[in-house]
Design a protein around this motif. Sequence first.
Motif: not given
Length: 576
Positions: A401-423
């Motif tokens: 799973l880790k290798e599979l998902r490390d090689n796949i980039g997924v940009i979902l419909q909902d743009s979920i960002l987390f509290s913190g900074t842009i960086e």
Amino acid sequence: MFKLLKYLKGPSIICAIIAPIMMFIEVVMDLMQPKLMADIIDIGVASRNTSYVISIGGKMIFVALIGLIGGAACSVFASVAAMSMGEKLRQGLFDKIQTLSFLELDKFKSSSLITRLTNDVTQVQHMMLMGLRIMVRAPLICIGGFIMAVALSPKLSLIFLVAVPVILVAVILILKKSFPLFLSVQERIDSVNDVIRESILGVRVIKAFTIENKQAERFDEVNYDLMDKSIKAQNMNMILWPVVTLAMNLSVIGVLWFGGNMANKGMIEIGKIMAFINYLLQIMNSLMMVVMLVLNFSRAKASADRINEVLNTTSSIQDNKNSVKMTGFDIEFKDVSFKYNEHGDYVLKNISFKVKEGEKIGIIGATGSGKSSFVSLIPRLYDATEGQVLIGGVDVKKLKLKELRDNIGVILQDSILFSGTIEDNLKFGNDHADMELMENAARDAQAHEFITVKEHTYKSVVEQRGKNLSGGQKQRLSIARTLIRNPKILIMDDSTSALDMATEAKLQSSIKNRMANSTVLIIAQRISGVMDADKIIVLDDGKISAVGNHKELLKDNDIYSSIAVSQLGEEVLSNV
């Protein structure tokens, strides 16, 4: 409930051992007090020996101080053990939730998981704290008090044969009734959290449609339901208090009645009667503690069952024992059908197609045609119900799973960002990314310009869920966060819907150059987002309607051409 004791680890185990020892010291000191008081009355007061009274009184003070130290130490060690266990349990539960697949997360619901992580863990933690004190103290006082009372007067001790069974029967009966009620209470808390969560996250919609009163009524309904169930649960348990109090008071009356008669006949001293009453009160008070323990146990048991339900859940998506390494990035669907649960309808039906490594694939179709479900099978967010999904000629179920998902980039419909900074948010894509790498990804995602306008640029604060950013800004940051990984397979699930046409065109051009050697799958509602793709897959009601390039589909597929005409006008057909 006892399964959760495995979260008692490290120094907290030592604290959990020391706490009962300290409580044992307190209990011994408490049991000595009535006997010393009896000696003062029967020996010191009866013979008017002041020095004896002072001597024994001094012993009572010393014994009380030792008991105080033991009780205080027990409280400290019990608190440390309970709080440490609560912390480990919350961490273990949180870690478990992170391992669950979307299928299990859909089943539990986020509001219920939040309740289990907070309220339910708190109930278990509180029970642990009470257990290390009351669960030790109550039995010791009962046994010790009974032994001391029998030693004072075996005849008066017969009163216990009536009082104690009455209390035990009441405890058992009410415990059986109260447990289902408290389980219902915890479920009602889930409902309250669900409404609160929806009301807070959807506050803009609520205000836009002026449905504040409707939401208030909805909350009032679940809140009242919670209150009603809580009252019923507490009322059932509160019946125990008058039962125990009645038994205790009748026992005291019995001791005074029979003890008085025995004293008149010279069969027992007054001091011993006083001591016996003290032991009786200690025993009954310990039984009251047991009642309180039972009240909390019934609720903690309900919470523990809900916690164990999550902990015992096995993710439906796991690594295969004979996992193999990825050797290529071609994608192939072989007769794939998919439904979200065994009782649901198929959302994908007999899907078969191939994508060569490095190809750019567009996916388009009406709302509900299965586009998001389609791409979610590639990184194993869900597993195909039937058929196979292969990458590099290997079934994704056989890949780590880790290798599979490390090689796949997924940009979902909902743009979920987390509290913190842009960086901080960009580094979710790559922990070791330097500023140059972040800036390059942001430029390709058309985000660098609006970031640099901000006072603190990449150090600018991102509020919870990106509330201080526009929809387009959130989407561009989400795209940059994924591009920074340089994935071999990039999946964009309608992730440019909030961008204007000019920005989207720049973005598509940047991604084409950046991901030239990667496989790219783009889901889009707008024809402009997929018309330059090597192949375009048209989905209709979970089936592939057609596969081809832009011109071929305009000519041969009615669904695609109708979408194109609705968005670009009739003149688009004149170029075919």
